[in-house]
Motif scaffolding. Sequence first.
Motif, PDB file in Angstrom:
ATOM      1  N   GLY A 150      -7.650  25.781  -3.871  1.00  0.00           N
ATOM      2  CA  GLY A 150      -6.659  26.407  -2.999  1.00  0.00           C
ATOM      3  C   GLY A 150      -7.257  27.455  -2.095  1.00  0.00           C
ATOM      4  N   MET A 151      -6.408  28.352  -1.640  1.00  0.00           N
ATOM      5  CA  MET A 151      -6.804  29.430  -0.736  1.00  0.00           C
ATOM      6  C   MET A 151      -5.817  30.572  -0.926  1.00  0.00           C
ATOM      7  N   PRO A 152      -6.062  31.723  -0.308  1.00  0.00           N
ATOM      8  CA  PRO A 152      -5.094  32.818  -0.457  1.00  0.00           C
ATOM      9  C   PRO A 152      -3.718  32.426   0.063  1.00  0.00           C
ATOM     10  N   ALA A 153      -2.689  32.843  -0.671  1.00  0.00           N
ATOM     11  CA  ALA A 153      -1.317  32.564  -0.246  1.00  0.00           C
ATOM     12  C   ALA A 153      -1.025  33.305   1.052  1.00  0.00           C
ATOM     13  N   VAL A 154      -0.407  32.590   1.991  1.00  0.00           N
ATOM     14  CA  VAL A 154      -0.079  33.135   3.307  1.00  0.00           C
ATOM     15  C   VAL A 154       1.418  32.988   3.524  1.00  0.00           C
ATOM     16  N   VAL A 155       2.017  34.008   4.124  1.00  0.00           N
ATOM     17  CA  VAL A 155       3.462  34.010   4.348  1.00  0.00           C
ATOM     18  C   VAL A 155       3.737  34.383   5.801  1.00  0.00           C
ATOM     19  N   SER A 156       4.746  33.738   6.378  1.00  0.00           N
ATOM     20  CA  SER A 156       5.238  34.090   7.708  1.00  0.00           C
ATOM     21  C   SER A 156       6.730  34.360   7.604  1.00  0.00           C
ATOM     22  N   CYS A 157       7.160  35.506   8.113  1.00  0.00           N
ATOM     23  CA  CYS A 157       8.542  35.961   7.939  1.00  0.00           C
ATOM     24  C   CYS A 157       9.268  36.022   9.277  1.00  0.00           C
ATOM     25  N   VAL A 158      10.581  35.884   9.208  1.00  0.00           N
ATOM     26  CA  VAL A 158      11.442  35.990  10.390  1.00  0.00           C
ATOM     27  C   VAL A 158      12.090  37.371  10.390  1.00  0.00           C
ATOM     28  N   PRO A 159      11.798  38.226  11.376  1.00  0.00           N
ATOM     29  CA  PRO A 159      12.400  39.565  11.396  1.00  0.00           C
ATOM     30  C   PRO A 159      13.861  39.517  11.784  1.00  0.00           C
ATOM     31  N   GLY A 160      14.630  40.490  11.302  1.00  0.00           N
ATOM     32  CA  GLY A 160      16.020  40.618  11.713  1.00  0.00           C
ATOM     33  C   GLY A 160      16.115  41.113  13.139  1.00  0.00           C
ATOM     34  N   PRO A 161      17.295  41.016  13.770  1.00  0.00           N
ATOM     35  CA  PRO A 161      17.444  41.393  15.178  1.00  0.00           C
ATOM     36  C   PRO A 161      17.003  42.813  15.494  1.00  0.00           C
ATOM     37  N   LEU A 162      17.202  43.737  14.561  1.00  0.00           N
ATOM     38  CA  LEU A 162      16.848  45.128  14.819  1.00  0.00           C
ATOM     39  C   LEU A 162      15.347  45.336  14.925  1.00  0.00           C
ATOM     40  N   PHE A 163      14.567  44.423  14.336  1.00  0.00           N
ATOM     41  CA  PHE A 163      13.121  44.609  14.274  1.00  0.00           C
ATOM     42  C   PHE A 163      12.361  43.550  15.067  1.00  0.00           C
ATOM     43  N   ALA A 164      13.075  42.622  15.698  1.00  0.00           N
ATOM     44  CA  ALA A 164      12.413  41.606  16.515  1.00  0.00           C
ATOM     45  C   ALA A 164      11.957  42.230  17.820  1.00  0.00           C
ATOM     46  N   THR A 165      10.937  41.645  18.434  1.00  0.00           N
ATOM     47  CA  THR A 165      10.382  42.174  19.677  1.00  0.00           C
ATOM     48  C   THR A 165      10.345  41.080  20.733  1.00  0.00           C
ATOM     49  N   GLY A 166      10.253  41.502  21.994  1.00  0.00           N
ATOM     50  CA  GLY A 166      10.074  40.564  23.100  1.00  0.00           C
ATOM     51  C   GLY A 166      11.279  39.672  23.312  1.00  0.00           C
ATOM     52  N   SER A 167      11.022  38.457  23.790  1.00  0.00           N
ATOM     53  CA  SER A 167      12.083  37.512  24.127  1.00  0.00           C
ATOM     54  C   SER A 167      12.874  37.099  22.894  1.00  0.00           C
ATOM     55  N   ALA A 168      12.189  37.032  21.763  1.00  0.00           N
ATOM     56  CA  ALA A 168      12.894  36.679  20.522  1.00  0.00           C
ATOM     57  C   ALA A 168      13.959  37.723  20.202  1.00  0.00           C
ATOM     58  N   HIS A 169      13.622  38.987  20.463  1.00  0.00           N
ATOM     59  CA  HIS A 169      14.570  40.072  20.226  1.00  0.00           C
ATOM     60  C   HIS A 169      15.807  39.905  21.102  1.00  0.00           C
ATOM     61  N   LYS A 170      15.609  39.585  22.381  1.00  0.00           N
ATOM     62  CA  LYS A 170      16.734  39.420  23.294  1.00  0.00           C
ATOM     63  C   LYS A 170      17.598  38.233  22.892  1.00  0.00           C
ATOM     64  N   LYS A 171      16.952  37.169  22.439  1.00  0.00           N
ATOM     65  CA  LYS A 171      17.700  35.991  22.003  1.00  0.00           C
ATOM     66  C   LYS A 171      18.575  36.326  20.807  1.00  0.00           C
ATOM     67  N   LYS A 172      18.016  37.063  19.845  1.00  0.00           N
ATOM     68  CA  LYS A 172      18.785  37.459  18.667  1.00  0.00           C
ATOM     69  C   LYS A 172      19.970  38.337  19.064  1.00  0.00           C
ATOM     70  N   GLN A 173      19.734  39.247  20.024  1.00  0.00           N
ATOM     71  CA  GLN A 173      20.809  40.117  20.463  1.00  0.00           C
ATOM     72  C   GLN A 173      21.950  39.312  21.078  1.00  0.00           C
TER      73      GLN A 173
END
Length: 715
Positions: free
Chosen positions: A292-315
Amino acid sequence: MGSCGTWAWQELLVLLSSVWLWVGSAQPTPPGPTHTPGPQLKFRLAGYPRKHNEGRVEVFYNDEWGTICDDDFTLANAHVLCRHLGFVAATGWAHSAKYGKGVGRIWLDNVNCAGGEKSIGDCKHRGWGNSDCSHEEDAGVICKDERIPGFKDSNVIETEQNHVEEVRLRPVVSGARRQLPVTEGIVEVRYKDGWAQICDEGWDSQNSRVVCGMMGFPAEKKVNRNFYKLASKSQPKQKRREDVGSKKRLFTERQQLNYRLHSVSCTGTEVHLSMCTFEFYQGNASAACGAGMPAVVSCVPGPLFATGSAHKKKQRQQQQGQPRIRLKGGAKVGEGRVEVLKSSEWGTICDDRWNLLSASVVCRELGFGSAKEALTGARMGQGMGPIHMNEVQCLGTEKSLWSCPFKNITQEDCKHTEDAAVRCNIPYMGYENLETWYWDTSNVTEMVLSGVKCAGHEMSLSHCQHHGTSLNCRNTGTRFAAGVICSETASDLLLHAPLVQETAYIEDRPLHMLYCAAEENCLSSSARLANWPYGHRRLLRFSSQIHNNGRADFRPKAGRHSWVWHECHRHYHSMDIFTHYDILTPNGTKVAEGHKASFCLEDTECEEDVAKRYECANFGEQGITVGCWDLYRHDIDCQWIDITDVKPGNYILQVVINPNFEVAESDFTNNAMKCNCKYDGHRIWVHSCHIGDALSEEANKRFEQYPGQLNNQIS
């Protein structure tokens, strides 16, 4: 390679999922050589009305819950029991079933502790189940609201130092290390003086969900495992650069891997990785995780903590409809009393069976991570209005709290002293490293901000409105330097809206009885032109009952030394303007106004078991204690609006408490109250009175079809 047994983690999971606040002995005593250990004891606090640190003591013995009789009960007994429950000591005890009568067995009677025992079973008593009492004699305790360090119960997550205690995401992509919050990276656990990795053999999305929840994120997403494989293998640096490409460059320095955990298996509802099953690597783990290899995680931030275009989309997505859940009364982002919207009216949740699974559903629904604490006993202040839900029992997988099983409420079931609250995991944003410093003004050399105007939800002063580079007080020295005093708790004032509606009436008051009121500017400006002392003024009078439902006493901004004496009414004003009274037309025009100075802030009445602290008599201290209210009766001077010049028609009556924000509160959005008024020139009808944030946005729009209404929020 050996492995650690997982029984401890399974036991912890059962403990943390417990419905009641039950715990074993805080410091278990090892059995002596001639002593045979008896059944494991568990304890909980029950009954009502009560706070989280008090209640009827119930003990689980021989597979059955029971109570303790109050015969010969002492404070020393209470000390031992409070330590069982995770508190450092007791401050008192209660007799005669003060918190209600229990059911089932009365397990202990004539208990006699010295106070230092580590278990109630070590104290003298008549024997288990041997009692001549009835449940009318059930004993209760009041514990000091301070937890034993490291103590674990069903509402607080604290992990054992010898196991998984601290978890982090380490970004390995250049650029990602500089951007906050960190949403993707290698999962690492604290080990000795450094960090160790987790082998990803068998790693799945449920494990990732738990880690993301701990990091303050509501959801996980699929990660490009092959991309990270390049970083974990021993390849020539040049080869790795070619494989990764120019868009995403990995740090080229070789990371020495040190695996600590493997075979992690979570259900996805755990609030901490320590609650999942896993095994430790033992001995030399340098050759571990071969496939195997080291466990890797990718998370989805909530609207208050999202940045850039993703933040605007969430809003934009958020603005499509009003959420049906919110947090109120918290001192920080991600904490507060849980309120839900039902039938266009906001209400609270009763804390019966409130636990971390349900609290985590709330946190994730609001865009935060999993829950750190599921708080009971109105720890974030009491709400007002209806209690919409009771005995909420979420599985932890629900997208919304409304999807969880719950019971509807009757008036006898719960009171606002049992309002449920949460503290959620939120992402680390590094805001403490920005611009905000507090210092002695003698060291100030320049001003950096002016015109700062915050709504209260911002996480940094840089997020608030301000003048930017156009400073208004650039060269004023320290004269206008702003300062703060920080606190974890604050007051929260609310007007009792039904009382206004019930007590409103019109009085034509002779001018010769209004000299003192005129001196204190309690009449409209046209009163100056009246033919004093002849004639009268038409007054809309009503009673005002102001509750402090916060977590700290409401005290005037000014100390007694600066209160202003008013000779005419013969009293001191501790605040020049404590409330604003306004009459508004349907188009938002103000046609009459009044104000009330706080000439006597005091505890008129309090809830049961809450002692009055403030009384105005004899130049006493002024304020409103938590759990008390101040009553301004309709028949006292200035408790009115002068409507002499108001023409017949339909109007809005609006009352705003603490309108100038002179005293800190945990929530200013509930400081305004509004009513519909119909005035025919002789009589007035006041109806539909409600706190400014008590209704849904749609209901408020129906109530006020025009701009200009105050809801005590800065716009």
